[in-house]
Design an enzyme around this catalytic site. Structure first.
Site, PDB file in Angstrom:
ATOM      1  N   LYS A   1     -19.526  -1.040 -24.597  1.00  0.00           N
ATOM      2  CA  LYS A   1     -20.389  -2.470 -24.933  1.00  0.00           C
ATOM      3  C   LYS A   1     -19.798  -2.985 -26.384  1.00  0.00           C
ATOM      4  O   LYS A   1     -19.531  -2.041 -27.238  1.00  0.00           O
ATOM      5  CB  LYS A   1     -21.897  -1.727 -25.392  1.00  0.00           C
TER       6      LYS A   1
ATOM      7  N   LYS B   1     -22.942  10.823 -23.269  1.00  0.00           N
ATOM      8  CA  LYS B   1     -22.967   9.154 -22.893  1.00  0.00           C
ATOM      9  C   LYS B   1     -22.052   9.099 -21.768  1.00  0.00           C
ATOM     10  O   LYS B   1     -21.999   8.133 -20.945  1.00  0.00           O
ATOM     11  CB  LYS B   1     -22.430   8.723 -24.205  1.00  0.00           C
TER      12      LYS B   1
ATOM     13  N   GLU C   1     -25.372  -1.134 -17.298  1.00  0.00           N
ATOM     14  CA  GLU C   1     -26.808  -0.932 -17.454  1.00  0.00           C
ATOM     15  C   GLU C   1     -27.683  -1.538 -16.430  1.00  0.00           C
ATOM     16  O   GLU C   1     -28.717  -2.102 -16.945  1.00  0.00           O
ATOM     17  CB  GLU C   1     -26.986  -1.438 -18.680  1.00  0.00           C
TER      18      GLU C   1
END
Length: 371
Positions: A147, A230, A240
């Site tokens: 991200k 993660k 996502e």
């Protein structure tokens, strides 16, 4: 001396990469770089605080490996994650005449990692990059998963893209240079992984947090377990679409609190917003009858034990208006066609995505918290 104690693999097919974790591995940057990119040049994007502490080590390592490199030093803090900061960093890369096959190195915390990763993703329609996170928060969270982005007046991280690094070097020794406040802020993201879906990890943290803060082997263990948690989620849901949203536990409330403070670090930093946000998420879950209030008490007790804020009133300065917080919440990236989506919980380490949360219920809840 290089000492990689843990290696975590982020499995994404031909875009898979390693997270190397250990004390004093930053001096090996040039060697790792040369192994991956033997003919490439580099540009280090960092900020003035990190440059003062760690840039010499990075530069020496690259120079000893015979790597041609350039450096751009940004202003520290969230203000560099802006259109102005993006322009400065992009111009620096273009001024250096680096090509598409050359490498951007993000040397810094979450702000630098997010900014440099975004720059790498858009310059020449995509350059490769290495994350060298220098804060606990960035080592366990923002440097992993791809991200990237910047903030705007509308909210945090609303302009950006997914761009996976090619390597992450997490040197736990550099964390010794953090202020106690910054280390605590990073710890909020460590605790988050336990509260998402690993209650055994949260229990381990309750028993071992002091070793993490003191720099014992517990520190590397906590970072590795956080990165593995993660990495597993990212491998299953990179963009996502579904379960990766769980990684945002506490962030919808937390980002709103950061926004109302205008990203002023004197008032609140990201990890502090996450800590308060996680408490709010548990309290709101209890309000909706989803979670035993005793779970919230346990979360509050642990976060307070390590020195993190747990209530909106812990933020110095004037309390925000509910309308302002609701405006930021409405801009959250988890909003879908105007419907509010929150990460809520049914118990310790039992978080889930709740879609279609009534704005009126959130407003009433926040009004009570601001009294």
């Amino acid at each position: 001396m290089n000492s990689v104690s843990h290696t975590v693999r982020v499995e994404l097919g031909d875009r898979s990469y390693d997270i190397l974790i250990g004390r004093s591995i930053l001096p090996g940057l040039g060697g790792y770089f040369k192994d991956l990119f033997p003919t490439s040049r580099a540009i280090i994007i960092t900020d003035s605080n990190v440059a003062r502490l760690h840039l010499d080590t990075a530069e020496t390592s690259l120079a000893e490996a015979g790597i041609e490199y350039h450096v751009v030093v940004m202003e520290p803090g969230e203000k560099s994650k802006s259109y102005k900061g993006l322009m400065k960093a992009c111009d620096a890369v273009l001024d250096s005449k680096l090509e598409r096959g050359d490498i951007v190195i993000a040397l810094g915390g979450g702000v630098i990692g997010d900014l440099a990763g975004f720059v790498a993703g858009i310059i020449r329609r995509g350059m490769r990059f290495i994350q060298v996170p220098t804060t606990l928060l960035s080592q366990v969270d923002s440097s992993v998963g791809g991200k990237t982005g910047i903030n705007t007046g509308h909210g945090k991280n609303l302009v950006g893209l997914f761009n996976q690094p090619h390597l992450v070097l997490a040197d736990t020794a550099v964390l010794d240079t953090l202020t106690p406040r910054d280390f605590k802020a990073g710890y909020a993201e460590v605790a988050k992984y336990g509260l998402i879906n690993q209650p055994d990890f949260f229990e381990w943290l309750e028993a071992h947090w002091q070793g993490i803060f003191e720099g014992g082997p517990e520190r590397e263990e906590a970072i590795a377990r956080s990165c593995q948690a993660k990495a597993d989620v990212v491998a299953a849901d990179e963009k996502e679409a579904n379960q990766r949203a769980l990684l945002n536990l506490g962030h919808t409330f937390g980002h709103a609190l950061e926004g109302m403070a205008e990203y002023d670090a004197a008032r609140i930093v990201h990890g502090e917003g996450v800590a308060i946000g996680m408490v709010l998420a548990h309290e709101f879950s209890a309000r909706l009858g989803l979670c035993d209030p005793a779970v919230t008490e346990r979360v509050v007790a642990h976060l307070q034990a390590v020195g993190l804020p747990t209530h909106i009133k812990d933020i110095p300065g004037q309390l925000p208006k509910v309308d302002l917080l609701m405006d930021y919440i409405a801009q959250d990236k988890k909003v879908s066609r105007g419907s509010l989506n929150f990460i809520l919980t049914r118990g310790l380490g039992q978080s889930f995505v709740e879609k279609g949360v009534e704005p009126a219920a959130v407003r009433t809840f926040l009004e009570e918290k601001l009294i």
